[in-house]
Design an enzyme around this catalytic site. Structure first.
Site: not given
Ligand code: CP
Length: 307
Positions: A51-52, A101, A129, A80
């Site tokens: 969704r996000t 995120r 959130h 890395k």
């Protein structure tokens, strides 16, 4: 530079302004279809998302802009050993705004401190959130016509559920709220949220394990999944994962005007038999999330002087 890292970064007036813009976008989508032409959103997702990430991308595309980014840490130079700070500096050379995120709490804040473009927290660990909260607030506002004088039940994994922490924080600023916190003992709302938000503001709340007992007084029921990815051992997850399963019989004593929300993804905690109940709002909530993210992108780009 304005960012959205914590929902408290925006005043209640600014949240109202975002909801007004989102409602205007819903009513007049054509008016906004070219406003971000030439602008780029970078979606930096170090953790899974449906969704996000995709609603941010859909939001920017529907504003006429473009998107670039990655959907897992392994396909970025984080694999890395590149730091979040360096990643933010680099992406500032390519894009106009970042949605990030990350599994580490505070990573989007580090990005904001190092970027020269707005950064949006799209979920950091078990912490916050805020853009899910934007979706939640618009859903509640459109369903109830207000954000005050409501009894809000939050049910499930209230310990690791970052959407719960952001929603309590956001709603604590409206009058006449009462929270009913429904969870197993091990998954209660963290002490810092109770101390710094609920107790600090004198907001009434009760903690219970009894969903059906709490049901009759609720105006909003916010269900959440048990967050498997935050558990230290699988046995605990398996023991707790089905603590609450909302089925039609459990709604027998619920208000006719109850609104049932869930940030999704759903695992098992709401029976699909509820989906056709007019009180189920969770798929509308998904759609409203896209409109609020459109409004948010517009606000932050305008404040950055990019639009
Ligand atoms: N609600 C939410 O954050 O969903 P995703 O994890 O799919 O983005």
């Amino acid at each position: 530079m304005r960012h959205l890292i914590d929902i408290l970064d925006f005043s209640p007036e600014e949240l109202r302004e975002l909801m007004d813009t989102a409602n205007d976008i819903i009513a007049n989508p054509g008016k906004y279809s070219e406003v971000c032409r030439g602008k780029k959103l970078a979606t930096l997702f170090f953790e899974p998302s449906t969704r996000t990430r995709l609603s941010f991308e859909a939001a920017m595309l529907e504003l006429g802009g473009s998107v670039l980014g990655f959907s897992e840490a392994q396909s970025s130079s984080a694999a890395k050993g590149e730091s979040v700070a360096d990643t933010a500096k680099v992406i500032s050379c390519y894009a106009d705004i970042i949605a990030m995120r990350h599994p580490k709490e505070g990573a989007p804040l580090v990005a904001a401190m190092n970027a020269s473009i707005p950064v949006i927290n799209a979920g950091d660990g078990g912490h916050n959130h805020p853009t899910q909260t934007l979706a939640d607030l618009l859903t509640i506002y459109r369903e109830k016509g207000r954000l005050d004088h409501l009894t809000v039940g939050l049910c499930g994994d209230l310990k690791f559920g970052r959407t719960v922490h952001s929603l309590i924080t956001a709603m604590s600023r409206y009058e006449g709220l009462k929270f009913v916190l429904i969870s197993p003992e091990e998954l209660k709302v963290p002490s810092y949220v109770k101390k710094e938000v609920l107790k600090a503001k004198g907001i009434p709340y009760v903690q219970t394990t009894d969903l059906e007992g709490a049901m009759p007084e609720l105006d909003i029921l916010y269900m959440t999944r048990v967050q498997r990815e935050r558990f230290f051992n699988e046995e605990d997850y398996l023991r707790l994962k089905d603590s609450y399963i909302l089925t039609p019989d459990k709604l027998q004593n619920a208000k006719a005007e109850l609104s049932i929300l869930h940030p999704l993804p759903r695992v098992n905690e709401i029976s699909v038999a509820i989906d056709d109940d007019p009180r189920a709002c969770y798929f509308k909530q998904v759609l409203y999330g896209k409109y609020m993210r459109m409004a948010l992108i517009l606000k932050l780009l305008k404040e950055a002087g990019t639009l």
